[in-house]
Design an enzyme around this catalytic site. Structure first.
Site, short mmCIF file in Angstrom:
data_model
loop_
_atom_site.label_atom_id
_atom_site.label_comp_id
_atom_site.label_asym_id
_atom_site.label_seq_id
_atom_site.Cartn_x
_atom_site.Cartn_y
_atom_site.Cartn_z
N GLY A 127 0.83 -1.21 0.00
CA GLY A 127 0.00 0.00 0.00
C GLY A 127 0.86 1.25 0.00
O GLY A 127 0.92 1.97 1.00
N TYR A 128 1.53 1.49 -1.11
CA TYR A 128 2.33 2.72 -1.26
C TYR A 128 1.56 3.76 -2.07
O TYR A 128 1.27 4.84 -1.61
CB TYR A 128 3.65 2.40 -1.98
CG TYR A 128 4.82 2.03 -1.08
CD1 TYR A 128 4.63 1.48 0.18
CD2 TYR A 128 6.13 2.23 -1.51
CE1 TYR A 128 5.71 1.14 0.98
CE2 TYR A 128 7.22 1.89 -0.72
CZ TYR A 128 7.00 1.34 0.52
OH TYR A 128 8.07 1.01 1.29
N GLU A 244 12.89 -3.77 -3.78
CA GLU A 244 11.95 -3.95 -4.90
C GLU A 244 12.70 -4.00 -6.22
O GLU A 244 12.30 -4.65 -7.16
CB GLU A 244 10.94 -2.79 -4.91
CG GLU A 244 9.81 -2.98 -5.89
CD GLU A 244 8.83 -1.80 -5.91
OE1 GLU A 244 7.71 -1.99 -6.34
OE2 GLU A 244 9.21 -0.69 -5.48
C1 LIG Z 1 0.20 -3.00 -12.94
C2 LIG Z 1 0.63 -2.12 -11.82
C3 LIG Z 1 0.78 -2.66 -10.56
C4 LIG Z 1 1.15 -1.84 -9.49
N1 LIG Z 1 1.21 -2.38 -8.23
C5 LIG Z 1 1.40 -1.57 -7.16
C6 LIG Z 1 1.30 -2.08 -5.83
O1 LIG Z 1 1.08 -3.29 -5.62
N2 LIG Z 1 1.43 -1.23 -4.80
C7 LIG Z 1 1.69 0.10 -4.98
O2 LIG Z 1 1.83 0.80 -3.99
N3 LIG Z 1 1.79 0.62 -6.23
C8 LIG Z 1 1.64 -0.18 -7.32
N4 LIG Z 1 1.70 0.33 -8.59
C9 LIG Z 1 1.85 1.76 -8.74
C10 LIG Z 1 3.14 2.19 -9.37
O3 LIG Z 1 4.19 2.14 -8.43
C11 LIG Z 1 2.92 3.59 -9.93
O4 LIG Z 1 2.01 3.47 -11.02
C12 LIG Z 1 4.19 4.25 -10.40
O5 LIG Z 1 5.00 4.59 -9.32
C13 LIG Z 1 3.89 5.52 -11.24
O6 LIG Z 1 3.07 6.38 -10.52
P1 LIG Z 1 1.71 6.95 -11.15
O7 LIG Z 1 0.96 5.82 -11.75
O8 LIG Z 1 1.06 7.77 -10.11
O9 LIG Z 1 2.19 7.88 -12.35
P2 LIG Z 1 2.77 9.35 -12.22
O10 LIG Z 1 3.80 9.40 -11.15
O11 LIG Z 1 1.64 10.31 -12.16
O12 LIG Z 1 3.49 9.49 -13.62
C14 LIG Z 1 2.77 9.70 -14.85
C15 LIG Z 1 3.79 9.78 -15.98
O13 LIG Z 1 4.68 10.89 -15.75
C16 LIG Z 1 6.04 10.44 -15.70
N5 LIG Z 1 6.75 11.21 -14.66
C17 LIG Z 1 6.35 11.42 -13.38
N6 LIG Z 1 7.26 12.16 -12.71
C18 LIG Z 1 8.27 12.42 -13.60
C19 LIG Z 1 9.51 13.12 -13.52
N7 LIG Z 1 9.91 13.69 -12.37
N8 LIG Z 1 10.30 13.15 -14.61
C20 LIG Z 1 9.91 12.56 -15.77
N9 LIG Z 1 8.75 11.87 -15.92
C21 LIG Z 1 7.94 11.81 -14.85
C22 LIG Z 1 5.96 8.97 -15.33
O14 LIG Z 1 7.08 8.25 -15.80
C23 LIG Z 1 4.69 8.53 -16.06
O15 LIG Z 1 4.96 8.27 -17.40
C24 LIG Z 1 1.39 -0.45 -9.70
C25 LIG Z 1 1.27 0.08 -10.98
C26 LIG Z 1 0.90 -0.74 -12.03
C27 LIG Z 1 0.74 -0.11 -13.40
#
Ligand SMILES: Cc1cc2nc3c(=O)[nH]c(=O)nc-3n(C[C@H](O)[C@H](O)[C@H](O)COP(=O)(O)OP(=O)(O)OC[C@H]3O[C@@H](n4cnc5c(N)ncnc54)[C@H](O)[C@@H]3O)c2cc1C
Length: 398
Positions: A127-128, A244
């Site tokens: 739950g991150y 991770e």
């Molecule tokens: C299938 C799947 C399983 C997952 N499982 C888990 C889980 O079990 N538990 C959990 O806690 N999370 C989980 N996640 C979440 C995952 O860790 C996040 O999706 C990831 O960290 C990206 O965050 P976001 O989706 O909020 O995208 P955002 O952070 O909003 O990013 C959107 C886009 O902007 C880009 N971006 C963002 N910041 C920057 C920057 N500073 N410079 C350049 N580009 C940038 C990103 O690369 C991305 O393309 C999962 C995600 C997926 C897709």
């Protein structure tokens, strides 16, 4: 730097290979090798087999019930398992929260949680992430307010992988909203059966139920379930993220899938010849294989540095980007290899033992779903764009 395996490591590889050949249940292997749907029971059954052998917690020290392997042994082990068609170990308990509990948890927490993780008696989820906090994880908003011996938790986590099976969730929560972002976070272990928790499925574009939203409404969490100090959770969160990203290159899986691609491309034909003999297709397969070999060498260099007690640095970001790009490229070639049959998205036909109508050869059934599912690789575990930021700052000094 010596990139060759020692005789002891080669003997270890042989031992693992023989054990897996004897112990991996055929039905589970069939599902993995053919890209069919795995059930939670499959993961649990396999983990219990590994645990009975004493190989349940690959990265765990002996004092906690692990085999006490070196990083190279862990790498060999995972490569052999992937090649044989064993399911990936579900990481959230074994590889994420367990190292945190070992390093920062109280003796009572270690005794309560670690044996059940090792024996696959309890399933964990992570739950991150929250709707507004992914890459910018330190902005988490889920609140935990102290009330005597409890925290009262309210908020939402999202993208919670396999949370529908979980007995426990580890959460980053905000315990001090006034403090600077990283400072006011705590790390809580929360029983998924607690009143006030709701799990809602998110169906991904491949039609799978793999991720979820988890909602918390006045959930009471005993203070004894906090790991470490209040408001120091960011330290533990970062420690966990380091774990991770270990073995994130996925080389064993990529090798197995490349072999599958070659198998399918030699069965498919173009102009009366096996597709694998077509110069254009063959050159694309060769490019992936070259990239994979280069990545493997890079991975071995990182392992060699670790054996010399140098902690992996930003190289992990290179492994993550290249490893995920290669895995995605293979899924793309697999879809292209089967032509129009690569367009089908029929989850019911991806169940082992499916007896319904066939559309194209058996091996074509899961390819589109796997292609779509694997898009996740460049998003989670720190998105590939974030990894490029790390490389540009830490390696290129930009
Ligand atoms: C299938 C799947 C399983 C997952 N499982 C888990 C889980 O079990 N538990 C959990 O806690 N999370 C989980 N996640 C979440 C995952 O860790 C996040 O999706 C990831 O960290 C990206 O965050 P976001 O989706 O909020 O995208 P955002 O952070 O909003 O990013 C959107 C886009 O902007 C880009 N971006 C963002 N910041 C920057 C920057 N500073 N410079 C350049 N580009 C940038 C990103 O690369 C991305 O393309 C999962 C995600 C997926 C897709």
């Amino acid at each position: 730097m010596d990139l060759n395996f020692t005789p002891e490591e080669l003997a270890f590889r042989q031992e693992v290979r023989e054990f897996v050949a004897q112990s991996l249940p055929a039905d589970i292997q069939h599902k993995v090798l053919n890209g069919l749907v795995l059930h939670s029971d499959d993961y649990v059954r396999w983990q219990k087999i590994l645990h009975a052998k004493g190989w349940g917690g690959t990265g765990w020290k002996k004092e906690f019930g692990g085999p006490g392997w070196s990083t190279t042994q862990q790498y060999i082990f995972e490569e052999e398992l992937a090649a044989a068609g064993a399911p990936r170990m579900v990481p959230f308990g074994l590889k994420m929260v367990a190292p945190v509990i070992m390093q920062y948890g109280s003796p009572a927490q270690q005794e309560r949680f670690l044996p059940k993780i090792l024996a696959a008696d309890e399933w964990w989820c992570q739950g991150y992430s929250e709707p507004g906090s992914g890459s910018d994880l330190a902005s988490v908003k889920m609140r935990a307010v102290r009330d005597g011996d409890f925290y009262i938790c309210n908020g939402q986590k999202t993208w919670t992988t396999l949370g529908q099976y979980a007995d426990w969730i580890f959460c980053l929560v905000r315990t001090d909203p006034e403090a600077k972002a990283q400072r006011g976070i705590s790390f809580l272990l929360i029983d998924m059966k607690s009143p006030g928790i709701t799990v809602r499925p998110i169906i991904t574009m491949d039609g799978a139920h793999e991720v979820n939203e988890v909602w918390f409404e006045d959930v009471r969490v005993p203070v004894e379930n906090r790991v470490g100090e209040e408001n120091a959770g960011w330290t533990y969160a970062k420690f966990l993220l380091g774990h991770e990203r270990t073995n994130i290159a996925g080389i064993g899986i990529a090798k197995r899938e490349l072999a599958r691609l070659k198998r399918i491309a030699s069965l498919e034909t173009k102009n009366g010849k096996p597709l694998l003999k077509d110069p254009m297709f063959a050159s694309r397969v060769a490019q992936v294989e070259i990239d994979l070999t280069a990545l493997e060498i890079t991975n071995l260099r990182v392992l060699s540095a670790e054996a010399a007690h140098r902690a992996p640095g930003p190289e992990a970001s290179i492994l993550k980007i290249k490893g995920t790009e290669i895995q995605q490229a293979i899924t793309e070639l697999l879809v292209q290899a089967v032509g129009p049959y690569g367009l089908q998205l029929r989850r019911e036909a991806m169940a082992a033992g499916y007896q319904g109508d066939a559309v194209g050869p058996f091996y074509s059934v899961p390819l589109a779903a796997n292609y779509l599912n694997m898009r996740k690789l460049s998003i989670y575990g720190g998105s590939n764009e974030i990894q490029k930021n790390i490389i540009s700052q830490m390696i290129l000094g930009l």
